[in-house]
Scaffold this motif. Structure first.
Motif, PDB file in Angstrom:
ATOM      1  N   SER A  86      57.669-114.569  19.737  1.00 30.90           N
ATOM      2  CA  SER A  86      56.387-115.163  20.134  1.00 30.90           C
ATOM      3  C   SER A  86      55.716-115.929  19.004  1.00 30.90           C
ATOM      4  CB  SER A  86      55.437-114.070  20.636  1.00 30.90           C
ATOM      5  OG  SER A  86      55.966-113.405  21.763  1.00 30.90           O
ATOM      6  N   TYR A  87      55.825-115.412  17.774  1.00 27.10           N
ATOM      7  CA  TYR A  87      55.030-115.960  16.667  1.00 27.10           C
ATOM      8  C   TYR A  87      55.861-116.513  15.519  1.00 27.10           C
ATOM      9  CZ  TYR A  87      51.688-113.117  19.262  1.00 27.10           C
ATOM     10  OH  TYR A  87      50.943-112.559  20.259  1.00 27.10           O
ATOM     11  N   GLY A  88      57.173-116.310  15.548  1.00 25.60           N
ATOM     12  CA  GLY A  88      58.014-116.867  14.503  1.00 25.60           C
ATOM     13  C   GLY A  88      58.173-115.960  13.297  1.00 25.60           C
ATOM     14  N   LYS A  89      58.634-116.544  12.211  1.00 27.92           N
ATOM     15  CA  LYS A  89      58.985-115.786  11.012  1.00 27.92           C
ATOM     16  C   LYS A  89      57.797-115.539  10.079  1.00 27.92           C
ATOM     17  CE  LYS A  89      63.662-117.716  11.017  1.00 27.92           C
ATOM     18  NZ  LYS A  89      64.647-118.529  10.273  1.00 27.92           N
ATOM     19  N   LEU A  90      56.639-116.074  10.426  1.00 33.89           N
ATOM     20  CA  LEU A  90      55.446-115.860   9.607  1.00 33.89           C
ATOM     21  C   LEU A  90      54.253-115.753  10.551  1.00 33.89           C
ATOM     22  CD1 LEU A  90      54.530-115.923   6.487  1.00 33.89           C
ATOM     23  CD2 LEU A  90      53.673-118.198   7.038  1.00 33.89           C
ATOM     24  N   TYR A  91      53.646-114.576  10.619  1.00 28.54           N
ATOM     25  CA  TYR A  91      52.477-114.421  11.470  1.00 28.54           C
ATOM     26  C   TYR A  91      51.567-113.359  10.876  1.00 28.54           C
ATOM     27  CZ  TYR A  91      55.163-110.532  13.580  1.00 28.54           C
ATOM     28  OH  TYR A  91      55.891-109.389  13.789  1.00 28.54           O
ATOM     29  N   GLY A  92      50.343-113.307  11.377  1.00 27.35           N
ATOM     30  CA  GLY A  92      49.350-112.414  10.811  1.00 27.35           C
ATOM     31  C   GLY A  92      48.946-111.318  11.774  1.00 27.35           C
ATOM     32  N   VAL A  93      48.780-110.123  11.250  1.00 24.08           N
ATOM     33  CA  VAL A  93      48.265-108.992  12.015  1.00 24.08           C
ATOM     34  C   VAL A  93      47.164-108.341  11.183  1.00 24.08           C
ATOM     35  CG1 VAL A  93      50.452-108.600  13.217  1.00 24.08           C
ATOM     36  CG2 VAL A  93      49.984-107.391  11.074  1.00 24.08           C
ATOM     37  N   TYR A  94      46.638-107.217  11.669  1.00 24.99           N
ATOM     38  CA  TYR A  94      45.575-106.510  10.965  1.00 24.99           C
ATOM     39  C   TYR A  94      45.895-105.021  10.951  1.00 24.99           C
ATOM     40  CZ  TYR A  94      43.213-110.922  11.648  1.00 24.99           C
ATOM     41  OH  TYR A  94      42.899-112.260  11.646  1.00 24.99           O
ATOM     42  N   THR A  95      45.949-104.460   9.755  1.00 23.53           N
ATOM     43  CA  THR A  95      46.078-103.020   9.595  1.00 23.53           C
ATOM     44  C   THR A  95      44.656-102.471   9.493  1.00 23.53           C
ATOM     45  OG1 THR A  95      48.142-103.334   8.396  1.00 23.53           O
ATOM     46  CG2 THR A  95      47.098-101.180   8.224  1.00 23.53           C
ATOM     47  N   GLY A  96      44.128-102.008  10.615  1.00 23.97           N
ATOM     48  CA  GLY A  96      42.701-101.730  10.666  1.00 23.97           C
ATOM     49  C   GLY A  96      41.959-103.048  10.577  1.00 23.97           C
ATOM     50  N   LEU A  97      41.180-103.227   9.520  1.00 18.41           N
ATOM     51  CA  LEU A  97      40.506-104.504   9.273  1.00 18.41           C
ATOM     52  C   LEU A  97      41.199-105.317   8.187  1.00 18.41           C
ATOM     53  CD1 LEU A  97      36.763-103.361   9.322  1.00 18.41           C
ATOM     54  CD2 LEU A  97      38.059-104.427  11.158  1.00 18.41           C
ATOM     55  N   LEU A  98      42.290-104.774   7.639  1.00 17.13           N
ATOM     56  CA  LEU A  98      42.966-105.426   6.520  1.00 17.13           C
ATOM     57  C   LEU A  98      43.945-106.482   7.025  1.00 17.13           C
ATOM     58  CD1 LEU A  98      43.645-105.497   3.444  1.00 17.13           C
ATOM     59  CD2 LEU A  98      45.425-103.813   3.937  1.00 17.13           C
ATOM     60  N   PRO A  99      43.745-107.756   6.677  1.00 20.22           N
ATOM     61  CA  PRO A  99      44.716-108.785   7.070  1.00 20.22           C
ATOM     62  C   PRO A  99      46.084-108.495   6.449  1.00 20.22           C
ATOM     63  CG  PRO A  99      42.659-109.778   6.322  1.00 20.22           C
ATOM     64  CD  PRO A  99      42.588-108.326   5.962  1.00 20.22           C
ATOM     65  N   THR A 100      47.110-108.545   7.274  1.00 18.68           N
ATOM     66  CA  THR A 100      48.475-108.236   6.853  1.00 18.68           C
ATOM     67  C   THR A 100      49.384-109.364   7.317  1.00 18.68           C
ATOM     68  OG1 THR A 100      48.002-105.868   7.088  1.00 18.68           O
ATOM     69  CG2 THR A 100      50.323-106.529   6.971  1.00 18.68           C
ATOM     70  N   LEU A 101      50.160-109.925   6.400  1.00 22.84           N
ATOM     71  CA  LEU A 101      51.053-111.033   6.717  1.00 22.84           C
ATOM     72  C   LEU A 101      52.454-110.487   6.988  1.00 22.84           C
ATOM     73  CD1 LEU A 101      51.007-114.182   6.839  1.00 22.84           C
ATOM     74  CD2 LEU A 101      51.977-114.148   4.531  1.00 22.84           C
ATOM     75  N   ILE A 102      53.021-110.849   8.138  1.00 18.33           N
ATOM     76  CA  ILE A 102      54.367-110.419   8.512  1.00 18.33           C
ATOM     77  C   ILE A 102      55.334-111.550   8.206  1.00 18.33           C
ATOM     78  CG2 ILE A 102      55.810-109.481  10.333  1.00 18.33           C
ATOM     79  CD1 ILE A 102      53.403-107.733   9.573  1.00 18.33           C
ATOM     80  N   VAL A 103      56.357-111.241   7.412  1.00 15.50           N
ATOM     81  CA  VAL A 103      57.293-112.258   6.922  1.00 15.50           C
ATOM     82  C   VAL A 103      58.715-111.843   7.263  1.00 15.50           C
ATOM     83  CG1 VAL A 103      58.230-113.368   4.864  1.00 15.50           C
ATOM     84  CG2 VAL A 103      55.780-112.926   5.016  1.00 15.50           C
ATOM     85  N   SER A 104      59.462-112.727   7.945  1.00 17.87           N
ATOM     86  CA  SER A 104      60.895-112.501   8.148  1.00 17.87           C
ATOM     87  C   SER A 104      61.701-113.748   7.824  1.00 17.87           C
ATOM     88  CB  SER A 104      61.172-112.034   9.583  1.00 17.87           C
ATOM     89  OG  SER A 104      60.654-112.949  10.525  1.00 17.87           O
ATOM     90  N   ASP A 105      61.139-114.620   7.023  1.00 16.09           N
ATOM     91  CA  ASP A 105      61.842-115.786   6.485  1.00 16.09           C
ATOM     92  C   ASP A 105      62.543-115.360   5.204  1.00 16.09           C
ATOM     93  OD1 ASP A 105      62.459-118.080   4.902  1.00 16.09           O
ATOM     94  OD2 ASP A 105      61.034-119.271   6.058  1.00 16.09           O
ATOM     95  N   PRO A 106      63.892-115.442   5.143  1.00 13.37           N
ATOM     96  CA  PRO A 106      64.605-114.929   3.958  1.00 13.37           C
ATOM     97  C   PRO A 106      64.213-115.619   2.651  1.00 13.37           C
ATOM     98  CG  PRO A 106      66.089-116.131   5.441  1.00 13.37           C
ATOM     99  CD  PRO A 106      64.818-115.934   6.187  1.00 13.37           C
TER     100      PRO A 106
END
Length: 899
Positions: A479-499
């Motif tokens: 849905s969002y690709g190899k780089l997308y953002g989520v939130y751990t509670g209120l903490l912005p967390t960047l999800i990375v799966s680009d090698p």
């Protein structure tokens, strides 16, 4: 004739001397910058000793083309001494300057112009890391901190300076010439960045006239407070800074009750406005600066720490407490001191003294007045419960506002150029508002990064707790690709799966990403382990533990491995079906205890049960620990993500082993704990017992879980794929099985099976790093800049099951890792045990145990599925790792004579 010539020559000489003096008296000096009346306005202030009809500041962004000109307003300042010495102070307002931009400027008149100076304007808004240098009580003589401060400014380590009273010692001396000398000494520093001030007792002379005339402080909050007042306020980054005069309470001949009430009414109005509506969310930090302290523990003979301090407390302390002042910064005492959060002489914390600076219940008071002067240092001879730390050393302070919730304070000792005290202030209560949450949850959208919609207050942790980890991670990748953002509670967390980004974060730019997340929870042992610790203690722990995994140490474990394998076989020989989870869990506990702790658990079922409980983390607990601040977790008694009964049992088990090992003679045993204890005597600082137990705990937990899980999944896949199992038997029969090193090193197909199992069922669902740099960090190939402490996670399931890298990812195919195909795997797409300097230190041990055990298991037994064996494994949601599912396999003893 000669007489006339001499007279003419003498007259010309007098004129030349007069002209030189006249020109010199028009030379701009004491040039400095301060904040103006509104945002993006700056005041340039300078002095001459002759009047000028018109004076200017020329400025621009090109040193050689200063295209803008503003006039400077001239003010006559007559020193109050007997000589009545005159000087002329000029102020020019530079408005609408571009934020975060280097400007060049010069000032003067037609008679004389200064050299070109340069300054860098502050960033705009309130969402930038702000670095403030704070000092107090610095004179011309013995200015110990000055060269260090100049170095900080030249290296661009600070954004502005606050001098909290007492300048030059004293500015009025020698008809004001000592004040001139001080300002010229400071010019190379304060001409480059804003220099904000407050008045001290050494500015008393002539009714504070030198302070009022030399400095240009303006109130940005109430529409430009008229020049000359002793109090003002301004915003910088996420902070509101309030500067006021403590001297109003010490000189009744100069300041009557009306003066005090005017200052207090003004201050209260500023604080009320700061807490109105969404204002506190925009500028959550409130700091007050004043010269003489409310709290200090210096010499009893000095009334300023005692009866005089009580006067200020009686008038101001309730106001500071009621309106949520975070830090009160003082000087005057030529020492450094930090208090606990304190109100009315009592320590105030919301939950536990273990973390008094997280959401403190009252202001924290700091005295930093030892920048250096001719009066030297002061002493301490009183102890108060609210005094956390004090030191009588020359120095200055640095305050870094990392963001809306985190502030770091450091006191620098100029004697050794090192930090003698530091603490981190975490404050969530000011920003937990609807406005803040809405803005926080818009963090990634503002940066053009897509991602799933968060749920307050858990962010994405509820989704992790609800859904199958495979389905969720792969769905988000698609849905969002190899780089997308989520939130751990209120903490912005960047999800990375680009090698390529994984390589940058974990290897190439490791120094900018060398920490894992800041733990919300606190456990006296778990928070100290190699996995959870910050970079500096991690390096120390790593250096102590690395020798345990040398090749020689690992080979010496072979007899222990074989002994534990035989115990496993004794159990399997008498059954025709077995449950891999329980059998391999017990085996992994036995081998880990024997190898690392020289302990025979005797297949203790209680230890096995507690270990299973330890990794079986309830979804609600995982969600709370990931999302809620430590304040809330402590209210619920949550010390870690683990079940407390299981964690405390294992910790006590390891404490007992550590205690037994300490009783042994040196080198009597050769195991992990013994190695830590003996290495500890050779390293500094030495490990505490809690730190020894913490390292033992992480190795025990990681080793047992990894070995048990990989053995379980390999057994399942070999039972499901009889052709692969048969080929493995054939490959094993090609080597000398009595030599365990051949099993470890010379059976490529065995390693391929293990790696394919690790790909399909990775031990860790996510790997993480945190931005450890104090500057913005750019990601290669993406227009993304990460702020300090931003959390980054790599979803190993999504990476290992990405069809782009592993076609037919749900198929168990060891050929992906054959010698012929291994080189075709894209680097940094297969990372079961982590990568880079902070990878899993026990990987080689785990591989060795799994290879030897799996090889001997398959040679001894044929594994088959039962009618109830699932065709596909399913996993419990909400865990930090894939929780091993329960299922049965059929087991049939092979003809050992044939093999």
């Amino acid at each position: 004739m000669d007489r006339i010539k001499h007279l003419i020559f003498f007259a010309i000489a007098l004129y030349i001397v007069w002209a030189i003096e006249q020109k010199a008296s028009n030379v701009p000096e004491q040039i400095h910058v301060s904040l103006g009346r509104i945002e993006n306005e700056y005041v340039i202030t300078w002095t001459t000793f002759s009047p000028n009809e018109v004076s200017h500041v020329w400025y621009g962004t090109d040193r050689d083309n200063l295209v803008h000109v503003v006039n400077g307003k001239e003010t006559l300042f007559v020193d109050g001494g007997a000589a009545g010495r005159k000087s002329y102070v000029y102020r020019a307002f530079l408005s609408n300057l571009k934020p975060k931009t280097r400007y060049y400027y010069k000032c003067g008149s037609k008679h004389s112009i200064s050299p070109v100076m340069e300054m860098i304007t502050l960033p705009s808004g309130n969402r930038w890391e702000t670095r403030m240098l704070v000092m107090g009580d610095m004179g011309v003589d013995n200015a110990r901190s000055f060269p260090f401060i100049q170095d900080e400014v030249d290296k661009h380590n600070v954004d502005l300076i606050f001098h909290n009273g007492d300048f030059a010692y004293d500015m009025y001396l020698y008809d004001g010439k000592l004040g001139d000398q001080y300002m010229n000494m400071m010019q190379p520093v304060i001409s480059k960045l804003p220099y904000q001030t407050s008045p001290g007792n050494h500015e008393l002379a002539y009714n504070f006239s030198h302070y009022v005339n030399r400095f240009s402080m303006y109130d940005q909050i109430q529409n430009g407070n008229p020049k000359g007042d002793h109090f003002y306020a301004f915003h910088v980054g996420p902070a509101l800074i309030i500067s006021f005069s403590t001297e109003f309470y010490y000189w009744p001949s100069l300041f009557n009750e009306t003066n005090k009430q005017i200052q207090e009414k003004w201050m209260k109005s500023i604080l009320i406005e700061a807490n109105r509506g969404t204002n506190r969310a925009k500028h959550p930090w409130i700091l007050v600066f004043g010269h003489r302290p409310m709290y200090c523990t210096n010499d009893r003979k000095d009334p300023d720490c005692y009866e005089n301090a009580l006067i200020m407390r009686s008038r101001l302390e309730d106001m500071f407490f009621e309106y949520g002042v975070d830090l009160a910064i003082w000087a005057h005492e030529h020492t450094y001191e930090r208090t606990y959060p304190v109100y009315r002489d009592q320590i105030r914390v919301n939950y536990t003294s273990l973390e008094p600076y997280t959401n403190p219940g009252a202001p924290v008071h700091i005295v930093t007045g030892s920048a250096g002067c001719n009066e030297g240092l002061d002493a301490f001879d009183v102890s108060k419960p609210w005094s956390k730390f004090h030191q009588s050393q020359y120095g200055y302070a640095k305050i870094t506002f990392h963001n809306e919730t985190t502030l770091k304070f450091e006191q620098i000792d100029t004697g050794g150029d090192w930090v003698i005290d530091s603490f981190t202030l975490v404050q969530n209560r000011h920003v937990l508002s609807f406005y803040y949450v809405r803005r926080r949850y818009n963090y990634w959208n503002e940066r053009g990064i897509d991602g799933p919609k968060p749920t307050f207050p858990f962010g994405y942790t509820l989704d992790k707790a609800r859904y199958d980890p495979f389905d969720l991670e792969i769905k988000w990748l698609k849905s969002y690709g190899k780089l997308y953002g989520v939130y751990t509670g209120l903490l912005p967390t960047l999800i990375v799966s680009d090698p390529d980004l994984i390589k940058q974060i974990f290897v190439k730019d490791f120094q900018s990403f060398n920490n894992r997340r800041i733990l919300n929870s606190y456990h006296e042992v778990w928070n100290l382990n190699l996995f959870s610790s910050e970079y500096t203690p991690w390096k120390h722990y790593r250096s102590l533990t690395t020798p345990a995994f040398s090749t020689g140490k690992l080979r010496s474990m072979n007899p222990l491995i074989e002994r534990c394998i035989q115990k496993l076989f004794n159990s399997l020989d008498i059954v025709d079906q077995f449950e891999p989870k329980s059998e391999f869990t017990q085996f992994s506990i036995d081998i880990t205890s024997a190898s690392f702790f020289a302990t025979d658990t005797g297949s203790n079922p209680i230890i096995s049960q507690r270990c299973l409980e330890l990794v079986d983390i309830p979804a609600w607990r995982s969600g709370m620990v990931g999302a809620l601040p430590r304040t809330i977790l402590n209210l619920f008694g949550i010390e870690s993500v683990f079940r407390p009964k299981a964690l405390n049992f294992i910790v006590q088990f390891l404490r007992t082993i550590v205690g037994q090992q300490r009783q042994l003679a040196p080198y009597q045993q050769n195991d992990f704990i013994r190695l830590l204890i003996e290495q500890n005597g050779l390293k500094t600082p030495p490990l505490t017992d809690n730190e020894v137990v913490a390292q033992s705990l992480i190795f025990f937990l990681a080793s047992y879980e990894q070995i048990a899980s990989v053995m379980t999944y390999c057994s399942y896949e070999l039972a499901m794929n009889q052709d692969i199992q048969q080929r493995l038997v054939e490959e094993l029969n090609k080597i000398d099985l009595s030599d365990l090193e051949q099993i470890v090193n010379n059976v490529a197909y065995l390693e391929a099976i293990i790696d394919e199992s690790l790909r399909k069922y990775p031990p860790e669902l996510r790997m993480e790093r945190r931005v450890s740099s104090q500057q913005l960090v750019s990601l290669d190939q993406y227009n993304v800049q990460l702020e300090p402490d931003t959390l980054i996670e790599v979803p190993t399931i999504a990476l290992h099951h990405n069809e782009e890298y592993f076609p037919q990812p749900d198929k168990f195919d060891p050929e992906r890792f054959s010698l012929e195909n291994r080189n075709q795997i894209v680097p940094y797409t297969f990372i079961p045990f982590g990568i880079g300097p902070r990878n899993c230190i026990g990987t080689r041990f785990a591989y060795r145990v799994i290879k030897i055990c799996l090889a001997q298991l398959i040679l001894r037994y044929r594994l088959e599925i039962t009618p109830k064996t699932p065709s596909k494994l399913t996993f419990k949601s909400g865990n930090l790792s894939l929780l091993i599912p329960e299922f049965n396999l059929s087991i049939c003893k092979r003809n050992l004579n044939k093999f």
